[in-house]
Design a protein around this motif. Structure first.
Motif, PDB file in Angstrom:
ATOM      1  N   PRO A 135     -12.823 -43.186  10.492  1.00 18.88           N
ATOM      2  CA  PRO A 135     -13.957 -43.462   9.607  1.00 18.88           C
ATOM      3  C   PRO A 135     -14.699 -44.737   9.997  1.00 18.88           C
ATOM      4  O   PRO A 135     -14.088 -45.730  10.382  1.00 18.88           O
ATOM      5  CB  PRO A 135     -13.296 -43.618   8.223  1.00 18.88           C
ATOM      6  CG  PRO A 135     -11.998 -42.909   8.329  1.00 18.88           C
ATOM      7  CD  PRO A 135     -11.558 -43.087   9.748  1.00 18.88           C
ATOM      8  N   ARG A 136     -16.036 -44.689   9.879  1.00 21.85           N
ATOM      9  CA  ARG A 136     -16.872 -45.842  10.201  1.00 21.85           C
ATOM     10  C   ARG A 136     -17.894 -46.042   9.086  1.00 21.85           C
ATOM     11  O   ARG A 136     -18.413 -45.070   8.539  1.00 21.85           O
ATOM     12  CB  ARG A 136     -17.609 -45.627  11.532  1.00 21.85           C
ATOM     13  CG  ARG A 136     -16.682 -45.233  12.686  1.00 21.85           C
ATOM     14  CD  ARG A 136     -17.451 -45.007  13.974  1.00 21.85           C
ATOM     15  NE  ARG A 136     -16.570 -44.504  15.032  1.00 21.85           N
ATOM     16  CZ  ARG A 136     -16.869 -44.508  16.323  1.00 21.85           C
ATOM     17  NH1 ARG A 136     -18.041 -44.995  16.726  1.00 21.85           N
ATOM     18  NH2 ARG A 136     -16.028 -44.030  17.217  1.00 21.85           N
ATOM     19  N   VAL A 137     -18.179 -47.289   8.759  1.00 22.14           N
ATOM     20  CA  VAL A 137     -19.208 -47.598   7.775  1.00 22.14           C
ATOM     21  C   VAL A 137     -20.129 -48.674   8.324  1.00 22.14           C
ATOM     22  O   VAL A 137     -19.745 -49.451   9.199  1.00 22.14           O
ATOM     23  CB  VAL A 137     -18.622 -48.052   6.417  1.00 22.14           C
ATOM     24  CG1 VAL A 137     -17.766 -46.968   5.788  1.00 22.14           C
ATOM     25  CG2 VAL A 137     -17.853 -49.358   6.553  1.00 22.14           C
ATOM     26  N   LEU A 138     -21.344 -48.703   7.794  1.00 25.32           N
ATOM     27  CA  LEU A 138     -22.337 -49.683   8.187  1.00 25.32           C
ATOM     28  C   LEU A 138     -22.591 -50.618   7.019  1.00 25.32           C
ATOM     29  O   LEU A 138     -22.793 -50.168   5.889  1.00 25.32           O
ATOM     30  CB  LEU A 138     -23.637 -48.971   8.575  1.00 25.32           C
ATOM     31  CG  LEU A 138     -24.828 -49.837   9.002  1.00 25.32           C
ATOM     32  CD1 LEU A 138     -24.483 -50.618  10.270  1.00 25.32           C
ATOM     33  CD2 LEU A 138     -26.050 -48.962   9.240  1.00 25.32           C
ATOM     34  N   VAL A 139     -22.562 -51.925   7.281  1.00 25.56           N
ATOM     35  CA  VAL A 139     -22.737 -52.918   6.221  1.00 25.56           C
ATOM     36  C   VAL A 139     -23.880 -53.862   6.566  1.00 25.56           C
ATOM     37  O   VAL A 139     -23.851 -54.533   7.608  1.00 25.56           O
ATOM     38  CB  VAL A 139     -21.448 -53.736   5.984  1.00 25.56           C
ATOM     39  CG1 VAL A 139     -21.693 -54.823   4.933  1.00 25.56           C
ATOM     40  CG2 VAL A 139     -20.316 -52.834   5.547  1.00 25.56           C
ATOM     41  N   GLY A 140     -24.884 -53.908   5.696  1.00 30.62           N
ATOM     42  CA  GLY A 140     -25.953 -54.886   5.809  1.00 30.62           C
ATOM     43  C   GLY A 140     -25.624 -56.071   4.927  1.00 30.62           C
ATOM     44  O   GLY A 140     -25.587 -55.943   3.697  1.00 30.62           O
ATOM     45  N   ASN A 141     -25.336 -57.212   5.527  1.00 28.56           N
ATOM     46  CA  ASN A 141     -24.908 -58.392   4.771  1.00 28.56           C
ATOM     47  C   ASN A 141     -26.084 -59.335   4.515  1.00 28.56           C
ATOM     48  O   ASN A 141     -27.118 -59.258   5.159  1.00 28.56           O
ATOM     49  CB  ASN A 141     -23.804 -59.115   5.540  1.00 28.56           C
ATOM     50  CG  ASN A 141     -23.115 -60.181   4.710  1.00 28.56           C
ATOM     51  OD1 ASN A 141     -22.984 -60.043   3.488  1.00 28.56           O
ATOM     52  ND2 ASN A 141     -22.683 -61.252   5.350  1.00 28.56           N
ATOM     53  N   LYS A 142     -25.909 -60.248   3.564  1.00 29.93           N
ATOM     54  CA  LYS A 142     -26.874 -61.284   3.179  1.00 29.93           C
ATOM     55  C   LYS A 142     -28.075 -60.725   2.415  1.00 29.93           C
ATOM     56  O   LYS A 142     -29.194 -61.244   2.516  1.00 29.93           O
ATOM     57  CB  LYS A 142     -27.343 -62.082   4.406  1.00 29.93           C
ATOM     58  CG  LYS A 142     -26.197 -62.689   5.224  1.00 29.93           C
ATOM     59  CD  LYS A 142     -26.694 -63.600   6.324  1.00 29.93           C
ATOM     60  CE  LYS A 142     -25.542 -64.120   7.188  1.00 29.93           C
ATOM     61  NZ  LYS A 142     -25.985 -65.039   8.247  1.00 29.93           N
ATOM     62  N   CYS A 143     -27.846 -59.676   1.630  1.00 28.15           N
ATOM     63  CA  CYS A 143     -28.944 -59.079   0.881  1.00 28.15           C
ATOM     64  C   CYS A 143     -29.411 -59.975  -0.270  1.00 28.15           C
ATOM     65  O   CYS A 143     -30.409 -59.674  -0.929  1.00 28.15           O
ATOM     66  CB  CYS A 143     -28.566 -57.702   0.365  1.00 28.15           C
ATOM     67  SG  CYS A 143     -27.313 -57.696  -0.933  1.00 28.15           S
ATOM     68  N   ASP A 144     -28.693 -61.090  -0.514  1.00 26.27           N
ATOM     69  CA  ASP A 144     -29.143 -62.042  -1.535  1.00 26.27           C
ATOM     70  C   ASP A 144     -30.381 -62.817  -1.080  1.00 26.27           C
ATOM     71  O   ASP A 144     -31.122 -63.362  -1.909  1.00 26.27           O
ATOM     72  CB  ASP A 144     -28.022 -63.031  -1.875  1.00 26.27           C
ATOM     73  CG  ASP A 144     -27.499 -63.773  -0.642  1.00 26.27           C
ATOM     74  OD1 ASP A 144     -27.072 -63.094   0.311  1.00 26.27           O
ATOM     75  OD2 ASP A 144     -27.517 -65.023  -0.648  1.00 26.27           O
ATOM     76  N   LEU A 145     -30.624 -62.836   0.234  1.00 21.91           N
ATOM     77  CA  LEU A 145     -31.789 -63.546   0.770  1.00 21.91           C
ATOM     78  C   LEU A 145     -33.004 -62.607   0.765  1.00 21.91           C
ATOM     79  O   LEU A 145     -33.539 -62.218   1.807  1.00 21.91           O
ATOM     80  CB  LEU A 145     -31.497 -64.051   2.185  1.00 21.91           C
ATOM     81  CG  LEU A 145     -30.264 -64.964   2.317  1.00 21.91           C
ATOM     82  CD1 LEU A 145     -30.001 -65.313   3.769  1.00 21.91           C
ATOM     83  CD2 LEU A 145     -30.444 -66.230   1.476  1.00 21.91           C
ATOM     84  N   VAL A 146     -33.431 -62.254  -0.435  1.00 20.10           N
ATOM     85  CA  VAL A 146     -34.438 -61.214  -0.628  1.00 20.10           C
ATOM     86  C   VAL A 146     -35.729 -61.496   0.124  1.00 20.10           C
ATOM     87  O   VAL A 146     -36.326 -60.594   0.737  1.00 20.10           O
ATOM     88  CB  VAL A 146     -34.735 -61.039  -2.137  1.00 20.10           C
ATOM     89  CG1 VAL A 146     -35.801 -59.978  -2.349  1.00 20.10           C
ATOM     90  CG2 VAL A 146     -33.458 -60.679  -2.897  1.00 20.10           C
ATOM     91  N   ASP A 147     -36.183 -62.737   0.119  1.00 20.57           N
ATOM     92  CA  ASP A 147     -37.466 -63.088   0.734  1.00 20.57           C
ATOM     93  C   ASP A 147     -37.423 -63.100   2.257  1.00 20.57           C
ATOM     94  O   ASP A 147     -38.472 -63.236   2.905  1.00 20.57           O
ATOM     95  CB  ASP A 147     -37.933 -64.469   0.239  1.00 20.57           C
ATOM     96  CG  ASP A 147     -38.202 -64.484  -1.252  1.00 20.57           C
ATOM     97  OD1 ASP A 147     -38.500 -63.397  -1.801  1.00 20.57           O
ATOM     98  OD2 ASP A 147     -38.097 -65.567  -1.869  1.00 20.57           O
TER      99      ASP A 147
END
Length: 224
Positions: A135-147
């Motif tokens: 199994p493999r997953v993709l993670v987009g990190n730092k989504c708190d930096l909206v701007d």
């Protein structure tokens, strides 16, 4: 065929069976991606429940583990963190990919380059003969930096779909996202538990040692 239990020294049949019944399975999950995308912080958030006050570049390979309970069974989730810079990881890469159960690909949503480089990481993974069934997953990190976001969610989703991966967008830093970070690794652990139920069928003695033979059966009733 009846099972045989051979006793070594003063180990009783009962204690041996007790040891077999409490064997803790370990799932090895590796985290891959460019330097500074937050791989180490994600592993800290999952295993320790917090964001590290200070982090340094990972040199070589490090791992952290956390015991979780799934359907009444305690399982150790072992999260392996690797250096994103080739000069720090080259000598360890073979060991890193050995016996892996799941792969987490991480990119920084504020850096398009880290997203584009995912293809290189996927090729490295495939080059080390990681089975397509892992199994493999993709993670987009730092989504708190909206701007500062450069990688749109729909672009990441198309990439994930093309490579048969689930997509998670989260922030290792934001404590409000901690449950989302947990979901990444718990979803993988639950899927692995459903795929692999290890049965200890035979206990044999070889060279004075107890040897366990493991078999794998497929399940599909995990509720996660």
């Amino acid at each position: 065929m009846p099972q045989k239990v051979l006793i070594h020294h003063n180990v009783s049949t009962r204690s041996l069976l007790d040891q077999l019944s409490i064997q803790t399975r370990i799932f090895k999950i590796i985290v891959i991606g460019d330097s500074n995308v937050g791989k180490t912080c994600l592993t800290f958030r999952f295993t320790g429940g917090s964001f590290p006050d200070k982090t340094e570049a990972t040199i070589g390979v490090d791992f952290r583990e956390k015991a979780v309970e799934i359907e009444g069974e305690t399982i150790k989730v072992q999260v392996w963190d690797t250096a994103g810079q080739e000069r720090f990881r080259k000598s360890m890469v073979e060991h890193y990919y050995r016996n892996v159960h799941a792969v987490v690909f991480v990119y920084d949503v504020t850096k398009m380059a880290s997203f584009r480089n995912l293809q290189t990481w996927i090729e490295e993974c495939n080059g080390h003969r990681v089975s397509a069934s892992v199994p493999r997953v993709l993670v987009g990190n730092k989504c708190d930096l909206v701007d500062q976001i450069q990688v749109p969610s729909n672009t990441a989703l198309k990439f994930a779909d093309a490579h048969n991966m689930l997509l998670f967008e989260t922030s290792a830093k934001d404590p409000r996202e901690s449950q989302n970070v947990d979901s990444i690794f718990m979803a993988l652990a639950c899927r692995l538990k459903a795929q692999k139920s290890l049965l200890y069928r035979d206990v044999q003695r070889e060279n004075g040692k107890v040897q366990l033979t493991q078999e794998t059966e497929t399940k599909s009733n995990c509720p996660c």
